[in-house]
Design a protein around this motif. Structure first.
Motif, PDB file in Angstrom:
ATOM      1  N   ARG A  55      -9.627   1.395  -4.979  1.00 57.03           N
ATOM      2  CA  ARG A  55      -8.801   0.496  -5.777  1.00 57.03           C
ATOM      3  C   ARG A  55      -7.402   0.355  -5.167  1.00 57.03           C
ATOM      4  NH1 ARG A  55     -11.427   3.059 -10.181  1.00 57.03           N
ATOM      5  NH2 ARG A  55      -9.689   4.523 -10.413  1.00 57.03           N
ATOM      6  N   LYS A  56      -6.870   1.500  -4.711  1.00 54.29           N
ATOM      7  CA  LYS A  56      -5.555   1.449  -4.078  1.00 54.29           C
ATOM      8  C   LYS A  56      -5.590   0.629  -2.797  1.00 54.29           C
ATOM      9  CE  LYS A  56      -1.774   4.399  -2.520  1.00 54.29           C
ATOM     10  NZ  LYS A  56      -1.307   5.792  -2.292  1.00 54.29           N
ATOM     11  N   VAL A  57      -6.672   0.866  -2.023  1.00 55.93           N
ATOM     12  CA  VAL A  57      -6.812   0.093  -0.781  1.00 55.93           C
ATOM     13  C   VAL A  57      -6.962  -1.380  -1.093  1.00 55.93           C
ATOM     14  CG1 VAL A  57      -8.345  -0.359   1.169  1.00 55.93           C
ATOM     15  CG2 VAL A  57      -7.710   1.995   0.600  1.00 55.93           C
ATOM     16  N   GLN A  58      -7.789  -1.683  -2.120  1.00 60.18           N
ATOM     17  CA  GLN A  58      -7.954  -3.086  -2.495  1.00 60.18           C
ATOM     18  C   GLN A  58      -6.635  -3.695  -2.981  1.00 60.18           C
ATOM     19  OE1 GLN A  58     -11.098  -3.003  -5.407  1.00 60.18           O
ATOM     20  NE2 GLN A  58     -12.737  -3.061  -3.852  1.00 60.18           N
ATOM     21  N   ASP A  60      -3.675  -2.547  -2.167  1.00 64.44           N
ATOM     22  CA  ASP A  60      -2.814  -2.688  -0.974  1.00 64.44           C
ATOM     23  C   ASP A  60      -3.239  -3.886  -0.135  1.00 64.44           C
ATOM     24  OD1 ASP A  60      -1.398  -0.483  -1.762  1.00 64.44           O
ATOM     25  OD2 ASP A  60      -2.493   0.919  -0.454  1.00 64.44           O
ATOM     26  N   ARG A  61      -4.569  -4.089  -0.048  1.00 58.27           N
ATOM     27  CA  ARG A  61      -5.045  -5.231   0.729  1.00 58.27           C
ATOM     28  C   ARG A  61      -4.628  -6.534   0.066  1.00 58.27           C
ATOM     29  NH1 ARG A  61     -11.387  -5.622   1.607  1.00 58.27           N
ATOM     30  NH2 ARG A  61     -11.243  -6.016  -0.632  1.00 58.27           N
ATOM     31  N   ILE A  62      -4.746  -6.598  -1.261  1.00 50.22           N
ATOM     32  CA  ILE A  62      -4.320  -7.809  -1.965  1.00 50.22           C
ATOM     33  C   ILE A  62      -2.821  -8.028  -1.789  1.00 50.22           C
ATOM     34  CG2 ILE A  62      -4.051  -8.848  -4.259  1.00 50.22           C
ATOM     35  CD1 ILE A  62      -6.684  -7.434  -5.048  1.00 50.22           C
ATOM     36  N   ASP A  63      -2.062  -6.912  -1.948  1.00 47.31           N
ATOM     37  CA  ASP A  63      -0.603  -7.008  -1.755  1.00 47.31           C
ATOM     38  C   ASP A  63      -0.274  -7.405  -0.318  1.00 47.31           C
ATOM     39  OD1 ASP A  63       2.185  -6.481  -2.745  1.00 47.31           O
ATOM     40  OD2 ASP A  63       2.082  -5.018  -1.111  1.00 47.31           O
ATOM     41  N   LEU A  64      -1.019  -6.791   0.640  1.00 40.88           N
ATOM     42  CA  LEU A  64      -0.791  -7.119   2.039  1.00 40.88           C
ATOM     43  C   LEU A  64      -1.115  -8.582   2.312  1.00 40.88           C
ATOM     44  CD1 LEU A  64       0.031  -6.119   4.827  1.00 40.88           C
ATOM     45  CD2 LEU A  64      -2.362  -5.461   5.217  1.00 40.88           C
ATOM     46  N   ARG A  65      -2.227  -9.049   1.767  1.00 40.13           N
ATOM     47  CA  ARG A  65      -2.569 -10.464   1.932  1.00 40.13           C
ATOM     48  C   ARG A  65      -1.503 -11.369   1.328  1.00 40.13           C
ATOM     49  NH1 ARG A  65      -9.051 -10.707   0.408  1.00 40.13           N
ATOM     50  NH2 ARG A  65      -9.813  -9.733   2.363  1.00 40.13           N
ATOM     51  N   SER A  66      -1.014 -10.966   0.134  1.00 45.19           N
ATOM     52  CA  SER A  66       0.038 -11.752  -0.496  1.00 45.19           C
ATOM     53  C   SER A  66       1.300 -11.755   0.369  1.00 45.19           C
ATOM     54  CB  SER A  66       0.356 -11.194  -1.884  1.00 45.19           C
ATOM     55  OG  SER A  66       1.431 -11.907  -2.467  1.00 45.19           O
TER      56      SER A  66
END
Length: 204
Positions: A55-58, A60-66
């Motif tokens: 969940r954290k990775v997801q 972080d991935r969503i935040d990173l994508r944003s």
């Protein structure tokens, strides 16, 4: 119907054994059960941690994508701003270059025109100088001619004056002789007339 703990197979029916063996078997089963429960708890904790990590990775991935999208948009805006600035600077450069070229070409044209006017002025000045020299030469020639004529006139006048004086002198001499003759004749006539009256000229 009997229930069993998770991951624990149902007890198989066994033949009747002595009570001692049955107690040992039950102890082993309980031990295995506790171990299984413990393993299950560990696995559940591990799974929970893995899920949280996922969940954290997801997240972080969503935040990173944003953030990547934001950075891409920002980069696009910066590129657009850079293109706008570059286009504006290019336009200003071309405008300044055109103005500078015009400013440079204008003095060059003016200098070329002034050179042509200077050449024409020099030619006109040379022509005027030649004309003036020619006029001065003509004036000098006229003055020399007039001076020569004046000299000739003075010589002629001098000759005429001399001739006139000579003529007047000659005429005066003739007139003087005539006057002297007339005066002598008159004087003689006067003496004779006085003598007739008995008078002398010396007495008068």
């Amino acid at each position: 119907m009997a229930t069993y703990p998770p991951n624990m197979p149902p007890k198989k029916k066994t033949k009747k054994t002595p009570k001692k063996k049955t107690a040992e078997s039950e102890n082993d089963l309980e031990e295995k059960y506790r171990r299984s429960v413990l393993d299950i708890a560990v696995l559940q904790d591990h799974i929970t941690l893995q899920c949280e990590s996922v969940r954290k990775v997801q997240a972080d991935r969503i935040d990173l994508r944003s953030r990547v999208r934001d950075m891409e948009q920002k980069l696009q805006h910066e590129r657009q701003d850079h293109r706008d600035v570059s286009s504006d600077l290019s336009r200003q450069y071309k405008t300044m270059q055109t103005e500078l070229t015009s400013k440079v070409e204008r003095p060059e044209k003016e200098a070329s025109q002034l050179k042509e006017e200077l050449v024409l002025s020099q030619e006109e000045l040379s022509k005027e100088k030649q004309k003036r020299e020619q006029v001065e030469q003509e004036k000098d020639a006229i003055i020399v001619g007039l001076q020569h004529k004046l000299d000739n006139l003075e010589t002629d006048y001098e000759k005429i004056l001399i001739e006139t004086l000579d003529s007047l002198t000659s005429q005066l001499s003739v007139a003087r002789r005539g006057w002297e003759d007339k005066s002598t004749a008159l004087h003689q006539n006067y003496k004779e007339l006085l003598a007739e009256f008995g008078l002398k000229a010396l007495d008068i």
